[in-house]
Each structure stands twice: as C-alpha cells, then as structure tokens.
Design a protein around this motif. Structure first.
Motif, PDB file in Angstrom:
ATOM      1  N   PRO A 104       6.581 -18.278  -1.837  1.00  0.00           N
ATOM      2  CA  PRO A 104       5.381 -17.651  -1.277  1.00  0.00           C
ATOM      3  C   PRO A 104       5.236 -16.214  -1.765  1.00  0.00           C
ATOM      4  N   ARG A 105       3.999 -15.750  -1.860  1.00  0.00           N
ATOM      5  CA  ARG A 105       3.710 -14.375  -2.282  1.00  0.00           C
ATOM      6  C   ARG A 105       3.037 -13.649  -1.126  1.00  0.00           C
ATOM      7  N   ASP A 106       3.456 -12.434  -0.906  1.00  0.00           N
ATOM      8  CA  ASP A 106       2.906 -11.618   0.166  1.00  0.00           C
ATOM      9  C   ASP A 106       2.114 -10.449  -0.398  1.00  0.00           C
ATOM     10  N   TYR A 107       0.982 -10.163   0.248  1.00  0.00           N
ATOM     11  CA  TYR A 107       0.158  -9.006  -0.070  1.00  0.00           C
ATOM     12  C   TYR A 107       0.010  -8.161   1.195  1.00  0.00           C
ATOM     13  N   TRP A 108       0.080  -6.861   1.027  1.00  0.00           N
ATOM     14  CA  TRP A 108       0.031  -5.935   2.158  1.00  0.00           C
ATOM     15  C   TRP A 108      -1.119  -4.955   2.019  1.00  0.00           C
ATOM     16  N   GLY A 109      -1.659  -4.566   3.189  1.00  0.00           N
ATOM     17  CA  GLY A 109      -2.607  -3.480   3.211  1.00  0.00           C
ATOM     18  C   GLY A 109      -1.885  -2.150   3.301  1.00  0.00           C
ATOM     19  N   GLN A 110      -2.657  -1.070   3.349  1.00  0.00           N
ATOM     20  CA  GLN A 110      -2.076   0.267   3.350  1.00  0.00           C
ATOM     21  C   GLN A 110      -1.714   0.740   4.752  1.00  0.00           C
ATOM     22  N   GLY A 111      -2.188   0.049   5.771  1.00  0.00           N
ATOM     23  CA  GLY A 111      -1.863   0.386   7.150  1.00  0.00           C
ATOM     24  C   GLY A 111      -2.915   1.246   7.831  1.00  0.00           C
ATOM     25  N   THR A 112      -2.949   1.144   9.140  1.00  0.00           N
ATOM     26  CA  THR A 112      -3.822   1.980   9.953  1.00  0.00           C
ATOM     27  C   THR A 112      -3.025   2.472  11.164  1.00  0.00           C
ATOM     28  N   GLN A 113      -3.164   3.739  11.475  1.00  0.00           N
ATOM     29  CA  GLN A 113      -2.355   4.353  12.526  1.00  0.00           C
ATOM     30  C   GLN A 113      -2.946   4.082  13.902  1.00  0.00           C
ATOM     31  N   VAL A 114      -2.095   3.656  14.814  1.00  0.00           N
ATOM     32  CA  VAL A 114      -2.460   3.497  16.226  1.00  0.00           C
ATOM     33  C   VAL A 114      -1.554   4.406  17.042  1.00  0.00           C
ATOM     34  N   THR A 115      -2.160   5.264  17.828  1.00  0.00           N
ATOM     35  CA  THR A 115      -1.398   6.163  18.690  1.00  0.00           C
ATOM     36  C   THR A 115      -1.875   5.984  20.119  1.00  0.00           C
ATOM     37  N   VAL A 116      -0.941   5.630  20.986  1.00  0.00           N
ATOM     38  CA  VAL A 116      -1.247   5.437  22.405  1.00  0.00           C
ATOM     39  C   VAL A 116      -0.594   6.579  23.170  1.00  0.00           C
ATOM     40  N   SER A 117      -1.420   7.463  23.685  1.00  0.00           N
ATOM     41  CA  SER A 117      -0.895   8.657  24.334  1.00  0.00           C
ATOM     42  C   SER A 117      -1.936   9.229  25.278  1.00  0.00           C
ATOM     43  N   SER A 118      -1.439   9.822  26.356  1.00  0.00           N
ATOM     44  CA  SER A 118      -2.344  10.498  27.287  1.00  0.00           C
ATOM     45  C   SER A 118      -2.458  11.975  26.943  1.00  0.00           C
TER      46      SER A 118
END
Length: 118
Positions: A104-118
């Motif tokens: 199998p071959r895998d392809y990845w995206g560049q990512g997106t940041q998620v920050t959960v904070s008050s």
C-alpha cells in the motif's frame, strides 16, 4: 499521485466544535482508505479515525462519541466533525489517503492546527 490539503483548524474553547476538511486532488478512488491522524506537542502521531467506502468507520477510544469521519467521493473530500473538544485534542491534524496497492502507498497532507484552550 495524490495531493491532500487540510483546512478548518483553529482555536476553540473546551466544549466547542470544529469541522476539518481534507480535499484530494489527483487520482483517488472510492476504495482508498481515508484517515485523520493527529500529533500533539511532544507526542507521537496517532490515528484518530479512518473510513473506507462500504466499510465501518474506526475511531480511537478517546474520540468515540465526539468525532465523526465522513467523506464525499464526488467532491474528493473527507471531513472530521469534532464536538465537545477537550484540551487534550489539541495538535496538528493530518489527513492520509492509503492506496490499496501491494504494497500500500500512503499520501499525507501538510496538517492543520487545532488548539483547544480557554
């Protein structure tokens, strides 16, 4: 060749919601397994959810009941709906496409940041 672009990340308060999107371009089919991974600060990248058309979706235990993965094959887009977000959900979220070839071959995206904070 497959290119993946994630979007939808951001800063959200605990208990809030976000929807991540991953748009694919290039040759991608319905048989590809699409998945979301995340990597928190100082942590290894971990599988969050994956989905193959016609099969069940799998989730890591910590997000079951809060996250939903879905895909729109016509739009070549996979989504991750996240609700009741917790600080420990923070990290960079990556989209992955797995081509069912041998091997199998895998392809990845560049990512997106998620920050959960008050």
């Amino acid at each position: 060749q497959v290119q993946l672009v994630e979007s939808g990340g951001g800063l959200v308060q605990p208990g809030g919601s976000l929807r991540l999107s991953c748009v694919a371009s290039g040759t991608i089919g319905e048989t590809y397994t699409m998945a979301w991974y995340r990597q928190g600060p100082g942590k290894q990248r971990e599988l969050v959810a994956d989905e193959t058309t016609g099969r069940t979706m799998d989730y890591t235990n910590s997000v079951k009941g809060r996250f939903t993965i879905s895909r729109d094959n016509a739009k070549k887009t996979v989504y991750l709906e996240m609700s009741d977000l917790k600080p420990e959900d923070s990290g960079v979220y990556y989209c992955k496409a797995r081509v069912p070839s041998i091997p199998p071959r895998d392809y990845w995206g560049q990512g997106t940041q998620v920050t959960v904070s008050s």
